[in-house]
Write a protein that holds these residues in place. Structure first.
Motif, PDB file in Angstrom:
ATOM      1  N   LEU A 156       0.907  -1.024  -0.095  1.00 49.17           N
ATOM      2  CA  LEU A 156      -0.013  -0.065  -0.082  1.00 49.17           C
ATOM      3  C   LEU A 156       0.946   1.114  -0.117  1.00 49.17           C
ATOM      4  O   LEU A 156       0.655   2.316  -0.461  1.00 49.17           O
ATOM      5  CB  LEU A 156      -0.790   0.029   1.178  1.00 49.17           C
ATOM      6  CG  LEU A 156      -1.776  -1.128   1.337  1.00 49.17           C
ATOM      7  CD1 LEU A 156      -2.864  -1.059   2.550  1.00 49.17           C
ATOM      8  CD2 LEU A 156      -2.932  -0.985  -0.023  1.00 49.17           C
ATOM      9  N   ALA A 157       1.943   1.345   0.664  1.00 44.06           N
ATOM     10  CA  ALA A 157       2.884   2.267   0.658  1.00 44.06           C
ATOM     11  C   ALA A 157       3.327   2.656  -0.662  1.00 44.06           C
ATOM     12  O   ALA A 157       3.598   3.699  -1.006  1.00 44.06           O
ATOM     13  CB  ALA A 157       4.106   2.166   1.935  1.00 44.06           C
ATOM     14  N   GLU A 158       3.657   1.611  -1.401  1.00 41.14           N
ATOM     15  CA  GLU A 158       4.207   2.021  -2.655  1.00 41.14           C
ATOM     16  C   GLU A 158       3.411   2.330  -3.693  1.00 41.14           C
ATOM     17  O   GLU A 158       3.487   3.143  -4.563  1.00 41.14           O
ATOM     18  CB  GLU A 158       4.890   0.568  -3.443  1.00 41.14           C
ATOM     19  CG  GLU A 158       5.921   0.157  -2.729  1.00 41.14           C
ATOM     20  CD  GLU A 158       7.051  -0.867  -3.880  1.00 41.14           C
ATOM     21  OE1 GLU A 158       8.060  -1.237  -3.401  1.00 41.14           O
ATOM     22  OE2 GLU A 158       6.258  -1.362  -4.985  1.00 41.14           O
ATOM     23  N   ALA A 167       1.022   7.154  -6.751  1.00 40.69           N
ATOM     24  CA  ALA A 167      -0.013   8.091  -6.812  1.00 40.69           C
ATOM     25  C   ALA A 167       0.537   9.482  -6.494  1.00 40.69           C
ATOM     26  O   ALA A 167      -0.038  10.312  -7.339  1.00 40.69           O
ATOM     27  CB  ALA A 167      -1.161   7.820  -5.773  1.00 40.69           C
ATOM     28  N   ARG A 168       1.186   9.705  -5.393  1.00 41.78           N
ATOM     29  CA  ARG A 168       2.027  11.150  -5.563  1.00 41.78           C
ATOM     30  C   ARG A 168       2.538  11.494  -6.522  1.00 41.78           C
ATOM     31  O   ARG A 168       2.550  12.533  -6.853  1.00 41.78           O
ATOM     32  CB  ARG A 168       3.037  10.946  -3.902  1.00 41.78           C
ATOM     33  CG  ARG A 168       1.986  10.986  -2.690  1.00 41.78           C
ATOM     34  CD  ARG A 168       2.942  11.440  -1.628  1.00 41.78           C
ATOM     35  NE  ARG A 168       3.894  10.245  -1.058  1.00 41.78           N
ATOM     36  CZ  ARG A 168       3.651   9.190  -0.466  1.00 41.78           C
ATOM     37  NH1 ARG A 168       2.264   9.524   0.195  1.00 41.78           N
ATOM     38  NH2 ARG A 168       4.296   8.340  -0.411  1.00 41.78           N
ATOM     39  N   ARG A 169       3.658  10.544  -7.262  1.00 42.47           N
ATOM     40  CA  ARG A 169       4.350  10.909  -8.118  1.00 42.47           C
ATOM     41  C   ARG A 169       3.533  11.263  -9.463  1.00 42.47           C
ATOM     42  O   ARG A 169       3.849  12.203 -10.280  1.00 42.47           O
ATOM     43  CB  ARG A 169       5.417  10.111  -8.419  1.00 42.47           C
ATOM     44  CG  ARG A 169       6.156   9.991  -7.400  1.00 42.47           C
ATOM     45  CD  ARG A 169       7.496   8.966  -7.832  1.00 42.47           C
ATOM     46  NE  ARG A 169       8.515   8.531  -6.562  1.00 42.47           N
ATOM     47  CZ  ARG A 169       9.638   8.033  -6.931  1.00 42.47           C
ATOM     48  NH1 ARG A 169       9.919   7.704  -7.984  1.00 42.47           N
ATOM     49  NH2 ARG A 169      10.126   7.716  -5.627  1.00 42.47           N
ATOM     50  N   LEU A 170       2.537  10.467  -9.746  1.00 42.38           N
ATOM     51  CA  LEU A 170       1.771  10.752 -11.057  1.00 42.38           C
ATOM     52  C   LEU A 170       0.930  11.690 -10.778  1.00 42.38           C
ATOM     53  O   LEU A 170       0.384  12.402 -11.759  1.00 42.38           O
ATOM     54  CB  LEU A 170       0.924   9.610 -10.976  1.00 42.38           C
ATOM     55  CG  LEU A 170       1.602   8.097 -11.629  1.00 42.38           C
ATOM     56  CD1 LEU A 170       0.755   6.849 -11.450  1.00 42.38           C
ATOM     57  CD2 LEU A 170       2.193   8.510 -12.917  1.00 42.38           C
ATOM     58  N   GLY A 171       0.382  12.181  -9.510  1.00 45.00           N
ATOM     59  CA  GLY A 171      -0.407  13.001  -9.510  1.00 45.00           C
ATOM     60  C   GLY A 171       0.162  14.404  -9.418  1.00 45.00           C
ATOM     61  O   GLY A 171      -0.574  15.654  -9.831  1.00 45.00           O
ATOM     62  N   GLY A 177     -10.836  -2.052  -1.304  1.00 47.05           N
ATOM     63  CA  GLY A 177     -10.925  -0.767  -0.736  1.00 47.05           C
ATOM     64  C   GLY A 177      -9.758  -0.441  -0.298  1.00 47.05           C
ATOM     65  O   GLY A 177      -9.653   0.895  -0.304  1.00 47.05           O
ATOM     66  N   ALA A 178      -8.803  -1.052   0.453  1.00 48.82           N
ATOM     67  CA  ALA A 178      -7.408  -0.527   0.980  1.00 48.82           C
ATOM     68  C   ALA A 178      -6.600   0.068  -0.086  1.00 48.82           C
ATOM     69  O   ALA A 178      -5.999   1.093   0.051  1.00 48.82           O
ATOM     70  CB  ALA A 178      -6.842  -1.544   1.764  1.00 48.82           C
ATOM     71  N   ALA A 181      -5.533   3.820  -0.740  1.00 47.57           N
ATOM     72  CA  ALA A 181      -4.222   4.538  -0.709  1.00 47.57           C
ATOM     73  C   ALA A 181      -3.865   5.225  -2.147  1.00 47.57           C
ATOM     74  O   ALA A 181      -3.201   6.087  -1.954  1.00 47.57           O
ATOM     75  CB  ALA A 181      -3.355   3.106  -0.681  1.00 47.57           C
ATOM     76  N   VAL A 182      -4.451   5.038  -2.997  1.00 46.45           N
ATOM     77  CA  VAL A 182      -4.159   5.773  -4.407  1.00 46.45           C
ATOM     78  C   VAL A 182      -5.175   7.076  -4.214  1.00 46.45           C
ATOM     79  O   VAL A 182      -4.514   7.981  -4.707  1.00 46.45           O
ATOM     80  CB  VAL A 182      -4.658   4.978  -5.685  1.00 46.45           C
ATOM     81  CG1 VAL A 182      -4.321   5.769  -6.870  1.00 46.45           C
ATOM     82  CG2 VAL A 182      -3.533   3.892  -5.803  1.00 46.45           C
TER      83      VAL A 182
END
Length: 283
Positions: A101-103, A108-112, A145-146, A150-151
């Motif tokens: 989930l951390a990955e 998502a952070r980088r793509l966002g 769901g998790a 996360a994303v």
């Protein structure tokens, strides 16, 4: 014009993850900007070399694939593949998978923060992860769901999450509901089903062989939930597309058919265009 999770798409025909390569492989057969969207090969945090050869084997009415999800990692994708796709004016949906989930959150952070990403598709049950076997598989609704949460919490407003679900006949509605409750703005029902290569390696089964099961799962999800759904699984002809749209899907993904005939997506886009004549029914 097709509306999907707030996105305005030129066509209801999308390319499925991994079946259009980097996009360069399809560009010779039709403009990528004419597609509803181009879904990238599945991107992971770190680069992956992929599995052993052979990676593709034909089977009656289908295709077995054991690719290991080769990709240059998110940094390589952002540096080389995404800029080229945007130059082609493609609407880009980035498929992602991860070991944890951390990955997923880091992806998502980088793509966002990357300009030009229209949506992120979470590959929840990759069936052909290669010898590593290290990527998350969301087999239970709570895992679905998790992963989606996360994303979703790391993406900016306006970049929707698409949850890609495996079209299993059991618990697909529960998984779909978990994804929506966690923030998925749309679902993709049409992931490859688990199979095995002739030598016993884990593989995914795609193509017309999975079409009837995918259609059943599509209708079950749509009967239970009011959510946009993209249909996959054996989409080859205009009749296939129209059947999924008639069942309630807002769009379709074309996958394995492109590996047999790379003109498939372009032909379907043309046949479904408002300017197409009623006689245009390519197979």
């Amino acid at each position: 014009m097709t509306l999907l999770a707030g996105l305005r798409l030129a066509s209801p025909v999308l390319v499925a993850a991994g079946c259009g390569g980097t996009g360069r492989e399809l560009a010779a057969y039709g403009p990528l900007e004419a597609l509803g969207a181009f879904t990238t090969r599945t991107v992971t945090l770190d680069a992956r070399a992929g599995g052993a050869l052979p990676r593709l084997v034909e089977t009656p009415s289908g295709l077995l694939h054991a690719t290991g999800l080769p990709n240059p990692g998110v940094d390589g994708f952002l540096a080389t593949e995404l800029p080229w796709l945007l130059q082609q004016r493609a609407r880009v949906v980035v498929s992602v998978a991860a070991r944890s989930l951390a990955e997923l959150a880091e992806l998502a952070r980088r793509l966002g923060t990357a300009p030009g990403v229209s949506a992120v598709e979470v590959n929840l049950s990759p069936p052909d992860t290669g010898p590593e076997g290290d990527l998350m598989t969301a087999r239970e609704p709570f895992q679905v769901g998790a992963a989606v949460a996360a994303v979703e919490r790391e993406l900016p407003r306006g970049v929707p999450v698409l949850a890609k679900l495996r079209p299993d006949a059991v618990r697909v509605v529960e998984a779909a509901r978990a994804a929506v409750d966690a923030g998925a703005e749309a679902l993709v029902v049409g992931q490859a089903l688990p199979g095995a290569m002739p030598d016993g390696r884990d593989a995914g089964l795609s193509g017309p062989a999975v079409g009837p099961l995918a259609l059943r799962c599509l209708t079950e999800v749509l009967a239970a939930l009011d959510v946009p759904v993209v249909a996959g699984g054996g989409i080859t002809t205009v009749a296939d597309v129209r059947a999924r749209l008639a069942a309630g899907a807002v769009a379709v993904q074309v996958g394995a058919a492109l590996l047999h005939d790379p003109t498939t997506a372009a032909r379907l886009v043309a046949a479904l265009s408002p300017d197409a004549t009623s006689e245009e029914t390519p197979s």
